[in-house]
Design an enzyme around this catalytic site. Structure first.
Site, PDB file in Angstrom:
ATOM      1  N   CYS A  29      47.327  49.631  70.156  1.00 54.97           N
ATOM      2  CA  CYS A  29      46.749  48.706  69.183  1.00 54.97           C
ATOM      3  C   CYS A  29      45.463  48.093  69.709  1.00 54.97           C
ATOM      4  O   CYS A  29      45.443  47.430  70.748  1.00 54.97           O
ATOM      5  CB  CYS A  29      47.764  47.593  68.868  1.00 54.97           C
ATOM      6  SG  CYS A  29      47.063  46.296  67.842  1.00 54.97           S
TER       7      CYS A  29
ATOM      8  N   HIS B 218      48.809  47.250  62.773  1.00 55.46           N
ATOM      9  CA  HIS B 218      50.108  47.490  63.372  1.00 55.46           C
ATOM     10  C   HIS B 218      51.122  46.399  63.081  1.00 55.46           C
ATOM     11  O   HIS B 218      52.244  46.425  63.552  1.00 55.46           O
ATOM     12  CB  HIS B 218      49.967  47.631  64.892  1.00 55.46           C
ATOM     13  CG  HIS B 218      49.241  48.872  65.298  1.00 55.46           C
ATOM     14  ND1 HIS B 218      47.873  48.937  65.400  1.00 55.46           N
ATOM     15  CD2 HIS B 218      49.692  50.108  65.603  1.00 55.46           C
ATOM     16  CE1 HIS B 218      47.496  50.140  65.782  1.00 55.46           C
ATOM     17  NE2 HIS B 218      48.590  50.874  65.908  1.00 55.46           N
TER      18      HIS B 218
ATOM     19  N   SER C 259      41.043  54.256  75.224  1.00 58.66           N
ATOM     20  CA  SER C 259      42.247  53.430  75.324  1.00 58.66           C
ATOM     21  C   SER C 259      42.985  53.554  76.649  1.00 58.66           C
ATOM     22  O   SER C 259      43.854  52.743  76.956  1.00 58.66           O
ATOM     23  CB  SER C 259      43.202  53.785  74.183  1.00 58.66           C
ATOM     24  OG  SER C 259      42.565  53.509  72.950  1.00 58.66           O
TER      25      SER C 259
END
Lengths: 372, 622
Positions: free
Chosen positions: B378, B365, B322
């Protein structure tokens, strides 16, 4: 006594002085080559001086007994030396990879050195009787060649290449002095050519590895600079770096620093040439030349053939030593262990050369005698 | 009629005369030869005689020292014992000697034989180093058996010492005897046998500076190699000292934080590219590699599955997870595909083609904008973004941030990682790019791989608002005469990314740490404002359902990239914990610790490398 003194003409005194000079230069070089070996029980140059002292006694002893009396016992001595050489092969002390020495308790003797003298006398006795018009024919070559070859083969078997070749040179010189027909030369050459490959094979196979290496490196010294070629290269450097004037007594860096092995025996000339330069070499050759002249003059003036043959035999022995030993230190001869007579350290060779010179003096002393 | 005796004598006289002439000729030949050697070639041989007895012996220089940015000693030289064999003085055959030496020194006989055989013919008088860093016991054994060990000698020499042991070993590297292969390269050409040269890390990269200039001693020796006297002496020139950009305290904090783990910490000054700390675990002890290394120990190191000789900071190629969302967000904003306010609904996954791309959060989310998507990481939002931005635009920005290319740091064997693009896939796989693959790339998975140092450069670039400084770790080189040389710096690259975009990013990265649902809450600091991004890189693509209770070696890699302080960034950090699980829990606390050490404290006097140096130089080796 007066008679004896008058027989020793002034030339003889000069020659003895020349020999003394050569021997002195030899001792000086031995001293120089071994001076750094501190802590030895008795220095080699002192030992050599002792050998020279004994040599002088031998010289006088050989000179005093009439050479005809010596010649009469030549064949007996010859038989004895052949037996001795066989004994050496059987029980001799092995030194430096060869079986050359017989231990007599205090000292070791090298019978092959003695064989030179005995062969000279025996061949002289044989040849002196042969007065053949026009030289030896092919059939007459047999006996003298056989006389020479028996000790030569035994010595080569030790193996002692240098002494074997030395005997061969002496024998050939003396046979040539008898005279040799052209047919003999042709026959010898043909026979030589025919048996050469076979003989070479036998010869080559009889050599030890290091001897083969030496002969090979003679052809190409740089092929193994740290191995067999090492001696020759170091010796040439020692001689060459001496230059014209030399580095002075004890100034030989090559032998002082031990780059030159065997500096006191086979390579004594290199030590001398490094320290005394080309000037010294000239002087040394003049001295040797003078001694040789004296020997050859003795042959020329000898009152009989026996005397002439004895002198020429001694001369060829000395010349062989000079040419092979010095030639090897100068890099123009293969390295075969031949001492430089009158200079190299060594008991047997010193005694031999003094005895040989005594023989010449012997002939000289009796050249005016009208009786045998 | 027979010939008279007189006639016969006449022949004999002639032959004697000819014989005398022949002898004279032979002697004349010898004199000529002597004349040629002594007079004509005399000078040549005189020269040969000089070189024959004067041997040139190399005198090895002292290697330069290595310090940290505050001048604290990291690498020095200490006296140690080395065993040599002089082949010429050794007996032949060598077997008994080798057997004894092997017993006393604990080396395999083969190793010793190889060393001696390799050198004895070429340079029989040159001492051949057999083993350095001898222990006192080994020295005592050899001294006690001196008479049985002809040709063996022990010399006291300066040996490389790493007083901090495994500390920063990948960055510092190690030294060992120059190898035959090295000697055949121009870089190490002509170096004397037995000279220590760098083999890894800074020791190798800056070897030419550190090693100095070997001196020469002309020694008069005899044929046995015994030294008689020194006739000439050219002193060796000591190597220059290196002052690194490393901060020993920060390095130590990072080392401690990674203790017992496999992973990487890289800390940079984002405004200069200076490396403040670089840790790669597992590590190795350069003291062991720099001396008494045995073949078996070396084989052990090579075979170690933890790959301790691998500098993961520059050689490890990992999916960035991420943390890569920073790049995708930048590309999306710059290409005006989204505004910070653009929203999407995340309900735990995204259908694409015939497959479902899951979010890491099972329930989803809910409605997220770009800010929340970065703060809470997310995945669905970035699947959407990636699909709209396209792989080539992502690749373009990734490269602009310095990913997928070597950073150019002066360390050997840096890897480049991989940033995929349609062009790349066609060229290397001979296949078109499938749109579904872009979704994986958008969350830093799939083909993407980067090195930790590249990620540190990336987050540093975000911190500075677009200035990408190539990383470096040498601050200055000090010559022994005191002159200081500052290595030329490569100017920074300036990204063509708007300040507005960076402002959005910075705000989001701050949120990661401080906001309630931020994934990097573990990096929240009381002394400074840290901004960062977590990352969790899948080691194996397993269905989410089977993720619980899997073996440790399949556990995800945990990332955290961060910088601080938020407004005037002075440090950028990348932390990777291999198989550490979630970046937020495993990596973020380490980053915080490193940052707080750097920003919060004065250089610690103890237990600092200075104290370690005293320890190192006082003690005997071994």
């Amino acid at each position: 006594m007066r008679q004896v003194r008058s027989r020793l003409g002034s030339l003889d005194w000069q020659v003895l002085a020349a020999i003394a000079c050569i021997v002195a230069l030899g001792v000086a070089s031995i001293y120089s080559a071994t001076a750094h070996q501190a802590g030895r029980p008795s220095p080699l140059y002192l030992k050599q001086l002792a050998w020279i002292g004994i040599g002088l006694v031998v010289l006088i002893a050989v000179a005093l007994v009439d050479y005809h009396a010596l010649a009469r016992r030549a064949y007996v001595a010859y038989a004895a030396i052949v037996v001795l050489l066989v004994v050496v092969l059987a029980i001799g002390r092995v030194g430096m990879g060869a079986q050359r020495w017989i231990s007599l308790g205090v000292i070791d003797v090298q019978p092959s050195e003695l064989a030179k003298l005995v062969l000279i006398v025996a061949l002289a006795r044989y040849c002196a009787d042969k007065t053949v018009k026009g030289g030896l024919g092919p059939s007459q070559l047999g006996p003298p060649l056989l006389l020479a070859l028996v000790p030569i083969v035994l010595i080569l078997k030790q193996p002692d290449l240098g002494t074997g070749l030395s005997l061969l040179a002496i024998s050939l010189a003396m046979i040539l002095l008898v005279g040799i027909r052209y047919q003999s030369i042709i026959l010898l050459s043909l026979a030589g050519l025919m048996i050469f490959p076979f003989a070479w094979n036998v010869f080559w196979n009889s050599l030890r590895g290091y001897q083969r290496d030496r002969l090979l490196t003679f052809v190409n010294p740089s092929s193994d600079p740290l191995g067999s070629g090492y001696h020759v290269i170091q010796s040439k450097i020692a001689v060459g770096s001496g230059g014209f004037w030399g580095k002075g007594f004890l100034g030989s860096t090559q032998s002082q620093l031990k780059f030159l092995p065997e500096g006191h025996t086979d390579f004594i000339f290199a030590v001398f040439a490094e320290e005394w330069g080309f000037v010294g070499v000239l002087v040394l050759f003049a001295l040797y030349g003078f001694v040789l002249y004296w020997i050859m003059e003795t042959a020329y003036k000898s009152k009989d053939r026996l005397g002439a043959f004895l002198a020429v035999g001694v001369a060829s022995m000395v010349v062989f030593s000079l040419v092979v030993n010095i030639g090897m230190t100068l890099g123009i001869m293969p390295v075969v262990g031949v001492p430089l007579l009158l200079m190299s350290y060594g008991g047997s060779s010193t005694l031999t050369v003094f005895a040989a010179l005594g023989l010449v003096l012997n002939v000289r002393l009796r050249r005016f005698m009208l009786f045998y | 009629m027979t010939s008279s005796p007189h006639d016969d004598f006449k022949d004999l006289y002639d032959r004697i005369t000819w014989g005398a002439i022949a002898m004279l000729a032979l002697l004349g030949l010898l004199v000529l030869r002597a004349w040629y050697l002594q007079v004509v070639e005399g000078d040549t041989y005189r020269e040969l005689a000089e070189t024959n007895r004067v041997r040139v012996v190399s005198v090895l220089p002292q290697r330069g020292l290595i310090f940290d940015r505050h001048g604290r000693l990291l690498v020095n030289n200490t006296p140690g014992f080395t065993a040599y064999v002089v082949a010429e003085d050794a007996p032949s055959p060598l077997d008994p000697l080798i057997e004894r030496l092997a017993g006393y020194l604990g080396l395999p006989e083969e190793d010793i034989r190889e060393r001696i055989e390799g050198q004895r013919m070429a340079r029989p008088f040159t001492p051949i180093p057999i083993k350095s860093h001898l222990t006192l016991k080994e020295v005592a054994l050899i001294e006690a058996h001196r008479l049985d060990l002809p040709g063996v000698k022990i010399e006291v020499e300066a040996q490389r010492n790493y007083p901090l042991g495994t500390w920063a070993s990948h960055l510092l590297g190690y030294v060992s005897e120059v190898s035959a292969t090295q000697r055949s390269t121009t870089e190490f050409e002509g170096l004397p046998l037995g000279m220590q040269v760098g083999q890894y890390g800074a020791e190798l990269a800056y070897d030419a500076i550190l090693r100095g200039q070997p001196g020469e001693k002309g020694v008069e020796v005899d044929a046995l190699g015994h030294e008689r006297r020194v006739v000439s002496h050219i002193r060796p020139a000591q190597g220059d000292d290196l002052y690194l950009t490393i901060d020993a305290d920060v390095q130590r904090a990072a080392e401690d934080a990674l203790e017992g783990k496999a992973g990487v910490v890289v800390a940079l000054d984002p405004t200069t590219g200076d490396v403040i700390a670089m840790v790669s675990h597992p590590d190795f002890d350069p003291n062991v590699l720099s001396g008494a290394l045995t073949t078996s120990r070396w084989a052990e190191l090579i075979a170690d599955p933890g790959r301790p000789l691998n500098n993961r900071a520059i050689q490890g190629q990992y999916p960035p997870g991420s943390t890569f969302k920073i790049v995708v967000a930048t590309a999306a904003l710059e290409r005006r595909i989204v505004t910070p306010r653009s929203e999407t609904t995340c309900n735990g996954g995204k259908f694409f083609g015939n497959r479902v791309f899951r979010d890491w959060k099972a329930g989803g989310h809910g409605i997220v904008d770009l800010h929340r998507a970065l703060v809470e990481s997310c995945d669905v939002y970035f699947y959407e973004l990636g699909d709209r931005v396209g792989v080539d635009a992502i690749a373009e920005f990734a490269r602009a941030f310095g990913l997928g290319e070597p950073t150019g740091i002066a360390l050997p064997s840096e890897k480049k990682g991989l940033i995929p693009s349609t062009e790349w896939k066609l060229a290397s796989r001979r296949e078109p790019w499938y749109p579904g693959e872009t979704l994986s790339v958008a969350i830093g998975q799939g083909y993407v791989s980067v090195t930790p140092l590249q990620l540190a450069t990336m987050i540093g670039t975000v911190a500075t608002g677009g200035a990408r400084h190539p990383p470096r770790y040498v601050r200055e080189i000090r010559h022994r005469d005191g002159t200081v040389v500052v290595p030329e710096t490569i100017p920074a690259e300036h990204l063509t990314v708007s300040a507005k975009t960076f402002a959005v990013l910075r705000e989001a990265l701050k949120g990661v740490v401080v906001e309630q649902h931020g994934t990097g809450g573990a990096a929240r600091s009381s002394i400074t404002q840290i901004a960062g991004k977590t990352g969790t890189a899948q080691v194996a693509s397993l269905a989410a359902s089977s993720r619980k209770g899997r073996p440790a070696h399949l556990e995800d890699h945990a990332w955290f990239v961060a910088f601080a302080p938020l407004d005037t960034p002075r440090i950028a950090v990348t932390v990777l914990v291999e198989h550490g699980g979630h970046g937020g829990s495993a990596a973020a606390p380490i980053a915080k610790q490193v940052i707080e050490t750097y920003l919060g404290a004065q250089p610690q006097p103890s237990p600092s490398p200075v104290a370690a140096r005293d320890r190192g130089s006082a003690g005997a080796p071994g």
